[in-house]
Design a protein around this motif. Structure first.
Motif, PDB file in Angstrom:
ATOM      1  N   UNK A  29      -0.884  -2.346 -34.822  1.00  0.00           N
ATOM      2  CA  UNK A  29      -0.742  -1.993 -36.059  1.00  0.00           C
ATOM      3  C   UNK A  29       0.891  -1.281 -36.098  1.00  0.00           C
ATOM      4  N   UNK A  30       1.234  -0.635 -35.237  1.00  0.00           N
ATOM      5  CA  UNK A  30       2.578  -0.099 -35.069  1.00  0.00           C
ATOM      6  C   UNK A  30       3.468  -1.134 -34.618  1.00  0.00           C
ATOM      7  N   UNK A  31       3.066  -2.163 -33.360  1.00  0.00           N
ATOM      8  CA  UNK A  31       4.027  -3.499 -33.326  1.00  0.00           C
ATOM      9  C   UNK A  31       4.270  -4.154 -34.318  1.00  0.00           C
ATOM     10  N   UNK A  32       3.202  -4.702 -35.261  1.00  0.00           N
ATOM     11  CA  UNK A  32       3.557  -5.404 -36.057  1.00  0.00           C
ATOM     12  C   UNK A  32       4.590  -4.744 -37.313  1.00  0.00           C
ATOM     13  N   UNK A  33       4.201  -3.615 -37.362  1.00  0.00           N
ATOM     14  CA  UNK A  33       5.396  -2.841 -38.428  1.00  0.00           C
ATOM     15  C   UNK A  33       6.513  -2.703 -37.933  1.00  0.00           C
ATOM     16  N   UNK A  34       6.899  -2.568 -36.606  1.00  0.00           N
ATOM     17  CA  UNK A  34       8.414  -2.533 -35.958  1.00  0.00           C
ATOM     18  C   UNK A  34       8.787  -4.001 -35.824  1.00  0.00           C
ATOM     19  N   UNK A  36       7.978  -6.029 -38.187  1.00  0.00           N
ATOM     20  CA  UNK A  36       8.037  -6.766 -39.539  1.00  0.00           C
ATOM     21  C   UNK A  36       7.415  -8.109 -39.390  1.00  0.00           C
ATOM     22  N   UNK A  37       6.006  -8.227 -38.886  1.00  0.00           N
ATOM     23  CA  UNK A  37       5.053  -9.087 -38.995  1.00  0.00           C
ATOM     24  C   UNK A  37       3.526  -8.541 -39.534  1.00  0.00           C
ATOM     25  N   UNK A  41      -1.363 -11.591 -38.214  1.00  0.00           N
ATOM     26  CA  UNK A  41      -0.828 -12.495 -37.565  1.00  0.00           C
ATOM     27  C   UNK A  41      -0.381 -12.142 -36.033  1.00  0.00           C
ATOM     28  N   UNK A  42      -0.115 -10.856 -35.679  1.00  0.00           N
ATOM     29  CA  UNK A  42       0.078 -10.519 -34.599  1.00  0.00           C
ATOM     30  C   UNK A  42      -1.134 -10.496 -33.734  1.00  0.00           C
ATOM     31  N   UNK A  43      -2.218 -10.311 -34.283  1.00  0.00           N
ATOM     32  CA  UNK A  43      -3.499 -10.219 -33.581  1.00  0.00           C
ATOM     33  C   UNK A  43      -3.860 -11.808 -33.427  1.00  0.00           C
ATOM     34  N   UNK A  44      -3.701 -12.555 -34.213  1.00  0.00           N
ATOM     35  CA  UNK A  44      -3.930 -14.134 -33.960  1.00  0.00           C
ATOM     36  C   UNK A  44      -3.233 -14.569 -32.731  1.00  0.00           C
ATOM     37  N   UNK A  45      -1.960 -14.167 -33.006  1.00  0.00           N
ATOM     38  CA  UNK A  45      -1.026 -14.471 -31.546  1.00  0.00           C
ATOM     39  C   UNK A  45      -1.601 -14.165 -30.359  1.00  0.00           C
ATOM     40  N   UNK A  46      -1.995 -12.707 -30.159  1.00  0.00           N
ATOM     41  CA  UNK A  46      -2.616 -12.145 -29.130  1.00  0.00           C
ATOM     42  C   UNK A  46      -3.758 -12.751 -28.624  1.00  0.00           C
ATOM     43  N   UNK A  61       9.948  -8.830 -29.276  1.00  0.00           N
ATOM     44  CA  UNK A  61      10.542  -8.453 -27.975  1.00  0.00           C
ATOM     45  C   UNK A  61      11.352  -7.625 -28.254  1.00  0.00           C
ATOM     46  N   UNK A  62      12.207  -7.611 -29.524  1.00  0.00           N
ATOM     47  CA  UNK A  62      13.055  -6.535 -29.954  1.00  0.00           C
ATOM     48  C   UNK A  62      12.450  -5.201 -30.334  1.00  0.00           C
ATOM     49  N   UNK A  63      11.261  -5.365 -30.916  1.00  0.00           N
ATOM     50  CA  UNK A  63      10.182  -4.204 -31.073  1.00  0.00           C
ATOM     51  C   UNK A  63       9.849  -3.501 -29.950  1.00  0.00           C
TER      52      UNK A  63
END
Length: 80
Positions: A29-34, A36-37, A41-46, A61-63
């Motif tokens: 949740x925090x990473x996706x917010x940082x 901006x995705x 979507x992040x969960x599906x990537x992981x 990577x920036x986040x």
């Protein structure tokens, strides 16, 4: 002579991203917010269901405050 080129496995990409996220101690949740995705979507990537675009990988990577080249290096090491 044909050279063997390994396939970029989405599962490996996701594992590397998840490992870096856990190392930083942040939730999806925090990473996706940082980054901006979307969290889904992040969960599906992981989970290896999607491969991130270069733009998305850069945002992640920036986040995480990790050089994108370090993430790519980790992925390449796992492919070998």
């Amino acid at each position: 002579m044909r050279m063997f080129i390994p396939t970029l496995n989405a599962k490996i990409v996701g594992e590397v991203i998840a490992k870096n996220r856990r190392r930083k101690g942040v939730s999806q949740e925090v990473l996706s917010g940082l980054a901006d995705i979307g969290r889904t979507h992040l969960s599906a990537i992981e989970r290896g269901e999607r491969k991130p675009t270069l733009e998305t990988l850069y945002r992640i990577s920036c986040a995480l405050d990790v050089k994108m080249s370090d993430i790519v290096w980790d992925i390449e090491e796992k492919i070998k």
